[in-house]
Design an enzyme around this catalytic site. Structure first.
Site, mmCIF file in Angstrom:
data_model
loop_
_atom_site.group_PDB
_atom_site.id
_atom_site.type_symbol
_atom_site.label_atom_id
_atom_site.label_comp_id
_atom_site.label_asym_id
_atom_site.label_seq_id
_atom_site.Cartn_x
_atom_site.Cartn_y
_atom_site.Cartn_z
ATOM 1 C CG HIS A 245 -2.038 0.925 1.192
ATOM 2 N ND1 HIS A 245 -2.008 2.137 1.292
ATOM 3 C CD2 HIS A 245 -3.459 0.712 0.682
ATOM 4 C CE1 HIS A 245 -3.014 2.645 1.016
ATOM 5 N NE2 HIS A 245 -4.219 1.807 0.569
ATOM 6 C CG ASP A 302 -8.054 -4.352 -3.040
ATOM 7 O OD1 ASP A 302 -7.372 -3.559 -3.084
ATOM 8 O OD2 ASP A 302 -9.435 -4.285 -2.821
HETATM 9 C C1 SDX Z 1 -6.288 -0.141 -3.150
HETATM 10 O O1 SDX Z 1 -4.940 4.470 -2.179
HETATM 11 C C2 SDX Z 1 -5.751 3.757 -1.551
HETATM 12 O O2 SDX Z 1 -6.032 4.008 -0.415
HETATM 13 C C3 SDX Z 1 -6.063 2.523 -2.286
HETATM 14 C C4 SDX Z 1 -7.061 1.709 -1.481
HETATM 15 C C5 SDX Z 1 -8.530 2.229 -1.275
HETATM 16 O O3 SDX Z 1 -9.072 1.897 -0.173
HETATM 17 O O4 SDX Z 1 -9.042 2.824 -2.171
HETATM 18 O O5 SDX Z 1 -6.355 1.342 -0.312
HETATM 19 C C6 SDX Z 1 -7.248 0.275 -2.404
HETATM 20 O O6 SDX Z 1 -6.141 0.187 -4.197
HETATM 21 C C7 SDX Z 1 -5.178 -1.128 -2.573
HETATM 22 C C8 SDX Z 1 -4.057 -1.550 -3.379
HETATM 23 C C9 SDX Z 1 -4.661 -2.724 -4.267
HETATM 24 N N1 SDX Z 1 -3.378 -3.092 -5.365
HETATM 25 C C10 SDX Z 1 -2.929 -4.065 -5.173
HETATM 26 O O7 SDX Z 1 -3.081 -4.926 -4.342
HETATM 27 C C11 SDX Z 1 -1.934 -4.301 -6.501
HETATM 28 C C12 SDX Z 1 -0.620 -4.860 -5.768
HETATM 29 N N2 SDX Z 1 -0.198 -4.018 -5.031
HETATM 30 C C13 SDX Z 1 0.937 -3.133 -5.476
HETATM 31 O O8 SDX Z 1 0.467 -2.408 -7.228
HETATM 32 C C14 SDX Z 1 1.462 -1.854 -4.872
HETATM 33 O O9 SDX Z 1 1.806 -2.346 -3.720
HETATM 34 C C15 SDX Z 1 0.535 -0.613 -4.797
HETATM 35 C C16 SDX Z 1 0.385 -0.019 -5.958
HETATM 36 C C17 SDX Z 1 -0.566 -0.853 -3.824
HETATM 37 C C18 SDX Z 1 1.605 0.423 -3.888
HETATM 38 O O10 SDX Z 1 2.687 0.703 -4.471
HETATM 39 P P1 SDX Z 1 3.815 1.511 -3.895
HETATM 40 O O11 SDX Z 1 3.909 1.878 -2.589
HETATM 41 O O12 SDX Z 1 4.107 2.369 -4.832
HETATM 42 O O13 SDX Z 1 4.892 0.395 -4.264
HETATM 43 P P2 SDX Z 1 5.803 0.237 -5.414
HETATM 44 O O14 SDX Z 1 4.806 -0.136 -6.618
HETATM 45 O O15 SDX Z 1 6.784 1.451 -5.570
HETATM 46 O O16 SDX Z 1 6.777 -1.063 -4.982
HETATM 47 C C19 SDX Z 1 7.698 -0.804 -4.104
HETATM 48 C C20 SDX Z 1 8.627 -2.103 -4.249
HETATM 49 C C21 SDX Z 1 8.794 -2.637 -5.454
HETATM 50 O O17 SDX Z 1 10.038 -3.260 -5.446
HETATM 51 P P3 SDX Z 1 11.314 -2.667 -5.748
HETATM 52 O O18 SDX Z 1 11.091 -2.120 -7.199
HETATM 53 O O19 SDX Z 1 11.592 -1.497 -4.906
HETATM 54 O O20 SDX Z 1 12.282 -4.072 -5.841
HETATM 55 O O21 SDX Z 1 7.573 -2.952 -3.582
HETATM 56 C C22 SDX Z 1 7.471 -4.036 -4.345
HETATM 57 C C23 SDX Z 1 7.697 -3.340 -5.941
HETATM 58 O O22 SDX Z 1 7.896 -4.385 -6.780
HETATM 59 N N3 SDX Z 1 6.022 -4.255 -4.295
HETATM 60 C C24 SDX Z 1 5.586 -5.527 -4.400
HETATM 61 C C25 SDX Z 1 4.289 -5.373 -4.232
HETATM 62 N N4 SDX Z 1 3.784 -4.378 -4.033
HETATM 63 C C26 SDX Z 1 5.015 -3.407 -4.043
HETATM 64 N N5 SDX Z 1 6.037 -6.658 -4.911
HETATM 65 C C27 SDX Z 1 5.186 -7.686 -4.972
HETATM 66 N N6 SDX Z 1 3.896 -7.545 -4.766
HETATM 67 C C28 SDX Z 1 3.289 -6.491 -4.413
HETATM 68 N N7 SDX Z 1 2.075 -6.533 -4.165
#
Ligand code: SDX
EC number: 2.3.3.16
Length: 352
Positions: A245, A302
């Site tokens: 998140h 989720d």
């Molecule tokens: C919702 O904003 C809100 O409030 C949204 C929400 C709401 O109530 O409306 O809470 C609802 O949208 C929840 C999020 C649902 N999405 C997912 O579950 C999709 C998977 N999650 C990721 O896409 C991600 O965690 C986010 C988009 C939720 C958050 O992204 P960040 O904090 O910007 O993290 P990032 O994409 O910059 O990643 C940071 C690191 C990366 O690794 P490195 O490049 O540093 O090596 O963490 C890793 C990412 O690859 N990472 C994950 C991961 N989430 C982050 N690796 C594997 N699986 C994951 N889920």
């Protein structure tokens, strides 16, 4: 951007709607939480009764909208049909050209009341089943499950869906709410703003993640396969849906509450397959992140909500739409707050 609707403490994992923590709100009926978001205060008993009566009266969908839904042969995502139905509702709303506070309040009540009916109708048409009219004796959540599945849900199932709507209702400036506020800041009508939110929610990195988690649970199928699934995703540098998140640096408080609801449903069903699988995925993700990145990763809203949907027999292609049925109360609250500023949101870009 200032708001009085929601506060999130990402470090401590605390979420409040209008200053009240979700752990408390989760014990209330959805109608009371929806009223709190929209009106800014906990309703007195007679206020709640009047509000719930209005919602019950507005649950019905007119024949023209249902005919549009019938021809909306949506693909993998029911949200497309819901979006079309809301667009048509905007055309047919008798107050569509009235932007007064009273008319906007009436329209927001119609949106909150009708979303569950629309989502259920989309599913019934898609699966070739006859439509089920709302039952005014049932709560907001129980009525949704009744219209969706054709049977009155058990007390535990009714409690679970009410809590789902509450925990999905609001989350500050998440992508869909922020995009809605941009539309509201131009003084566009409430239907246009809600349609903006719907379109934004669909993305797999946002509201679409709930469907992604459900598809993942079906693909992994058993907790014995969880470890290899995560390792394969990591090796392909792919994200695992339902984890991480942007704001929470500890566990999303909603994930903990949904986990409790999922456990209760699993025990009530006498089938812990989905709960055990989810818990194993959570353990492996935590361990792998600690080992490879020196920090944990936690489930978000989720993840365990998808497990709840599995036990409630809500199909994956409806997951984002059901999320929207809860979130619409937060959306209309933000619409009123932004609309009252009468000032457009216009960020600047950094030219490179
Ligand atoms: C919702 O904003 C809100 O409030 C949204 C929400 C709401 O109530 O409306 O809470 C609802 O949208 C929840 C999020 C649902 N999405 C997912 O579950 C999709 C998977 N999650 C990721 O896409 C991600 O965690 C986010 C988009 C939720 C958050 O992204 P960040 O904090 O910007 O993290 P990032 O994409 O910059 O990643 C940071 C690191 C990366 O690794 P490195 O490049 O540093 O090596 O963490 C890793 C990412 O690859 N990472 C994950 C991961 N989430 C982050 N690796 C594997 N699986 C994951 N889920």
């Amino acid at each position: 951007m200032d708001t009085s609707i929601c506060s999130i403490d990402g470090m401590e994992g605390i979420l409040r709607y209008r200053g009240i923590e979700v752990e408390q709100l989760e014990q209330m009926p959805y109608d009371a939480v929806s009223y709190l978001l929209i009106y800014g205060k906990i309703p007195a008993p007679q206020e709640l009764e009047a509000y719930s009566r209005k919602l019950r009266e507005e649950r019905y969908i007119n024949r023209e909208i249902l005919n549009v839904l019938k021809v909306c042969n949506y693909g993998t995502e029911a949200l497309d049909s819901l979006r079309t139905a809301v667009c048509c509702s905007a055309h047919m709303d008798e107050e569509k050209d009235d932007s007064s506070m009273e008319a906007n309040m009436n329209k927001s009540i119609r949106l909150v009341a009708k979303f569950p009916t629309l989502v259920a109708a989309v599913h019934r048409y898609k699966t070739g089943k006859f439509l089920i009219a709302p039952d005014e004796k049932l709560s907001h959540g129980a009525n949704f499950l009744y219209m969706l599945r054709g049977t009155v849900p058990s007390a535990i199932e009714a409690e679970a869906i009410e809590k789902d709507f509450i925990l999905s209702a609001e989350h500050e400036l998440n992508p869909s709410t922020f995009s809605l506020r941009i539309t509201a800041s131009t003084m566009a009508d409430i239907y246009s703003a809600v349609i903006t939110g719907l379109c934004t929610l669909k993305g797999p990195l946002h509201g679409g993640a709930r469907k992604g988690v459900m598809d993942m649970l079906d693909e992994v199928a058993s907790h014995e396969n969880a470890e290899q699934y995560v390792l394969d995703k990591f090796s392909r540098k792919e994200k695992v849906m339902g984890f991480g998140h942007r704001v929470y640096k500890t566990c999303d408080p909603r994930a903990k509450l949904f986990k409790d609801i999922a456990k209760k449903l699993a025990d009530d069903h006498g089938d812990t397959q989905w709960y055990d699988l989810a818990e194993r995925l959570e353990q492996v993700m935590y361990r792998e992140f600690m080992q490879n990145k020196g920090r944990p990763i936690y489930p978000n809203v989720d993840f365990y909500s998808a497990v709840v949907y599995k036990y409630l027999e809500i199909p994956p292609e409806l997951a984002t739409s059901v999320f929207a049925a809860g979130r619409v109360s937060g959306w209309v609250s933000h619409y009123f707050e932004q609309y009252s500023h009468n000032r457009v949101i216009r960020p600047r870009a950094n030219y490179i």
